[in-house]
Design a protein around this motif. Structure first.
Motif, mmCIF file in Angstrom:
data_model
loop_
_atom_site.group_PDB
_atom_site.id
_atom_site.type_symbol
_atom_site.label_atom_id
_atom_site.label_comp_id
_atom_site.label_asym_id
_atom_site.label_seq_id
_atom_site.Cartn_x
_atom_site.Cartn_y
_atom_site.Cartn_z
ATOM 1 N N ARG A 21 11.590 87.887 73.121
ATOM 2 C CA ARG A 21 11.244 87.110 71.928
ATOM 3 C C ARG A 21 11.428 85.612 72.165
ATOM 4 O O ARG A 21 10.572 84.805 71.814
ATOM 5 C CB ARG A 21 12.091 87.565 70.748
ATOM 6 C CG ARG A 21 11.805 86.812 69.466
ATOM 7 C CD ARG A 21 12.694 87.348 68.341
ATOM 8 N NE ARG A 21 12.605 86.547 67.170
ATOM 9 C CZ ARG A 21 11.773 86.780 66.161
ATOM 10 N NH1 ARG A 21 10.969 87.819 66.201
ATOM 11 N NH2 ARG A 21 11.751 85.985 65.114
ATOM 12 N N LYS A 25 8.275 83.092 72.078
ATOM 13 C CA LYS A 25 8.215 82.027 71.076
ATOM 14 C C LYS A 25 8.222 80.649 71.722
ATOM 15 O O LYS A 25 7.559 79.732 71.243
ATOM 16 C CB LYS A 25 9.342 82.177 70.068
ATOM 17 C CG LYS A 25 9.144 83.441 69.200
ATOM 18 C CD LYS A 25 9.987 83.415 67.984
ATOM 19 C CE LYS A 25 9.070 82.946 66.899
ATOM 20 N NZ LYS A 25 9.569 82.868 65.586
ATOM 21 N N SER A 30 1.895 84.711 70.179
ATOM 22 C CA SER A 30 2.150 85.657 69.089
ATOM 23 C C SER A 30 2.460 87.036 69.667
ATOM 24 O O SER A 30 2.147 87.331 70.828
ATOM 25 C CB SER A 30 0.934 85.756 68.171
ATOM 26 O OG SER A 30 -0.134 86.399 68.842
ATOM 27 N N GLN A 31 3.042 87.885 68.821
ATOM 28 C CA GLN A 31 3.298 89.261 69.244
ATOM 29 C C GLN A 31 1.991 89.963 69.569
ATOM 30 O O GLN A 31 1.913 90.729 70.529
ATOM 31 C CB GLN A 31 4.047 90.020 68.162
ATOM 32 C CG GLN A 31 5.490 89.607 68.027
ATOM 33 C CD GLN A 31 6.210 90.347 66.922
ATOM 34 O OE1 GLN A 31 5.615 90.778 65.949
ATOM 35 N NE2 GLN A 31 7.526 90.488 67.079
ATOM 36 N N PHE A 42 0.928 95.432 68.730
ATOM 37 C CA PHE A 42 1.913 94.413 68.366
ATOM 38 C C PHE A 42 3.158 95.070 67.762
ATOM 39 O O PHE A 42 4.264 94.540 67.882
ATOM 40 C CB PHE A 42 1.323 93.341 67.447
ATOM 41 C CG PHE A 42 1.261 93.718 65.992
ATOM 42 C CD1 PHE A 42 2.310 93.443 65.133
ATOM 43 C CD2 PHE A 42 0.144 94.364 65.481
ATOM 44 C CE1 PHE A 42 2.253 93.789 63.792
ATOM 45 C CE2 PHE A 42 0.079 94.714 64.145
ATOM 46 C CZ PHE A 42 1.132 94.434 63.297
ATOM 47 N N GLN A 43 2.984 96.243 67.135
ATOM 48 C CA GLN A 43 4.144 96.958 66.600
ATOM 49 C C GLN A 43 5.100 97.365 67.727
ATOM 50 O O GLN A 43 6.316 97.345 67.568
ATOM 51 C CB GLN A 43 3.716 98.210 65.813
ATOM 52 C CG GLN A 43 2.998 97.899 64.527
ATOM 53 C CD GLN A 43 1.478 97.933 64.690
ATOM 54 O OE1 GLN A 43 0.954 97.771 65.788
ATOM 55 N NE2 GLN A 43 0.772 98.148 63.589
ATOM 56 N N GLN A 46 7.107 94.429 68.688
ATOM 57 C CA GLN A 46 8.185 94.261 67.706
ATOM 58 C C GLN A 46 9.364 95.175 68.042
ATOM 59 O O GLN A 46 10.522 94.750 67.994
ATOM 60 C CB GLN A 46 7.696 94.593 66.293
ATOM 61 C CG GLN A 46 6.788 93.562 65.688
ATOM 62 C CD GLN A 46 6.276 93.996 64.325
ATOM 63 O OE1 GLN A 46 6.110 95.189 64.062
ATOM 64 N NE2 GLN A 46 6.019 93.025 63.461
ATOM 65 N N LYS A 47 9.066 96.401 68.386
ATOM 66 C CA LYS A 47 10.126 97.364 68.704
ATOM 67 C C LYS A 47 10.862 96.963 69.976
ATOM 68 O O LYS A 47 12.082 97.124 70.069
ATOM 69 C CB LYS A 47 9.550 98.773 68.824
ATOM 70 C CG LYS A 47 9.096 99.330 67.481
ATOM 71 C CD LYS A 47 8.462 100.692 67.635
ATOM 72 C CE LYS A 47 7.961 101.203 66.286
ATOM 73 N NZ LYS A 47 7.362 102.524 66.410
ATOM 74 N N GLU A 49 11.229 93.867 71.040
ATOM 75 C CA GLU A 49 12.019 92.687 70.716
ATOM 76 C C GLU A 49 13.251 93.019 69.891
ATOM 77 O O GLU A 49 14.276 92.369 70.014
ATOM 78 C CB GLU A 49 11.151 91.648 69.998
ATOM 79 C CG GLU A 49 10.143 91.006 70.922
ATOM 80 C CD GLU A 49 9.315 89.917 70.269
ATOM 81 O OE1 GLU A 49 9.473 89.664 69.052
ATOM 82 O OE2 GLU A 49 8.507 89.303 70.986
ATOM 83 N N ARG A 50 13.180 94.038 69.067
ATOM 84 C CA ARG A 50 14.332 94.466 68.264
ATOM 85 C C ARG A 50 15.288 95.341 69.069
ATOM 86 O O ARG A 50 16.402 95.621 68.627
ATOM 87 C CB ARG A 50 13.868 95.256 67.044
ATOM 88 C CG ARG A 50 13.224 94.418 65.990
ATOM 89 C CD ARG A 50 12.965 95.277 64.753
ATOM 90 N NE ARG A 50 11.984 94.655 63.921
ATOM 91 C CZ ARG A 50 10.869 95.235 63.491
ATOM 92 N NH1 ARG A 50 10.605 96.487 63.797
ATOM 93 N NH2 ARG A 50 10.017 94.577 62.747
ATOM 94 N N PRO A 95 18.788 89.886 63.410
ATOM 95 C CA PRO A 95 17.582 89.673 62.596
ATOM 96 C C PRO A 95 17.656 88.357 61.830
ATOM 97 O O PRO A 95 18.653 88.060 61.177
ATOM 98 C CB PRO A 95 17.584 90.864 61.636
ATOM 99 C CG PRO A 95 18.397 91.913 62.327
ATOM 100 C CD PRO A 95 19.436 91.162 63.111
#
Length: 129
Positions: A21, A25, A30-31, A42-43, A46-47, A49-50, A95
């Motif tokens: 991430r 950035k 962008s994701q 992109f989901q 997200q997973k 990056e989390r 977060p």
């Protein structure tokens, strides 16, 4: 330690996600754009990056190439600042941390930044960290 730990993401996965991430950035990607470059949704980015989904070896190599960095940096083996950088990356994995930092950096007045720091510390002390 079992791979399917029910207590949440593994700290290593969180750290790798935070580095992905941070690098994404810093490059202004962008994701969705990163997802296209590495062939996932992109989901899924997200997973990653989390830290909720582990990044496979081949995907890690693709992410490193897409973000113009090395796998070593993404996994924390190349860190010129040593332990301090690790601590910062761990904090940035929380977060909202990076968004808060970006908003803080946009505040021009030092007195306003100082007031925000005081407010945040007070909230953490009284509401629980």
């Amino acid at each position: 330690m079992p791979l399917d730990d029910a207590t949440g993401p593994h700290p290593t996965d969180l750290a790798i996600g935070a580095r992905i991430r941070l690098r994404r950035k810093s490059l202004g990607i962008s994701q969705g754009a990163l997802a296209e470059r590495i062939g996932v949704t992109f989901q899924q980015v997200q997973k990653y990056e989390r830290g909720t989904n582990r990044v496979s070896g081949s995907t890690l190599v693709a992410v490193a190439a897409a973000l113009e960095t090395t796998v070593g940096w993404l996994v924390g083996e190349e860190s010129p600042a040593g332990g301090d950088a690790e601590a910062v990356l761990a904090l940035l994995a929380a977060p909202g941390a990076q968004e808060l930092l970006e908003a803080f950096a946009a505040i021009r007045r030092g007195s306003t930044r100082h007031a925000l720091i005081s407010l945040t510390r007070e909230m953490a002390e009284h509401l629980g960290a």
